[in-house]
Motif scaffolding. Sequence first.
Motif: not given
Length: 310
Positions: A196, A199, A206, A219
């Motif tokens: 994970n 955020t 990414l 995500l």
Amino acid sequence: MRASKEFLKSLGFPEGDLYSLPTSSKRFPDGAQYRVELPSVEGPRALEAALQAMDHYGIIIHRISQGSGIMLLTDEEIVDMGRMCEERGMELNLFVGPRGTWDISAQPLTSAGKAMGLRHEGMDQLVFAMEDLKRAVKLGIRGALVGDEGLLLITKEMKLAGLLPQNFVVKGSVQMMAANPVSIRLMEQLGADTYNVPTALTLPKLAAIREATDIPIDLYVEVPDNFGGFIRHYEIPELIRILSPVYIKFGLRNHPDVYPSGKHLEATNISLAQERVHRAALGMRMIQEYYPEAVGSTWGAKGLGVPQIS
């Protein structure tokens, strides 16, 4: 700077963030690009409400995760949740119980110490975490959330020793905060089966992580307030294209802190679970509208940590 970039390239890492946003050719074992995760489903009644809402909206949720910890569920509650997920072919991922913010040290609760996240202080805490994992496995659970690099390595060794099944899914928590391709590849090497990411990472950041790692990326596309409160629904199609294989994770804005949870918060947890499914249905609309050719997994897809209760 050129020499540093060339050195990173020689190690198999991107030279920088990937502003070209390349399409990922990586896939889940069943060939899918994306799966959907519903976090913070705290207990059997909240899970029951989530399942009813999923039927109402006609959507598939592939993974259910829980944050209060294995140690705060009875055997009956764990088996109940496991059986509901097994019947649907969904993964159930329970957080390892004792961790930094559960311990007697105040440091993880201080402004500076919050960087410690959910890491374990001392060897006794690691032993407790191992016991939590073994209990979950004995009850048929095949997935757990881990928030400590040391515990990640221990789970890898437990699999090698036969203390955890090979198909047990070890999920790296967002609170581990590894945020670049090198550190996340390290999490993969330590034993994370899925990770994970923080955020607020941009698409180029990414994309660079995806190039450097092979495990599924988890995500948040709707983020609880204490992790930023972002709502990234319109980015879902691009996130799937760039990050495949990816778990699209629907948290919730304006989410009260319910950890550690229990009967005193059950009504709140039921409402939260129902609204997360509603948000997931809104997110699925984005895929249908803007990326209809995206391939999602079906129930019980290969690689999911589906409980084995019966």
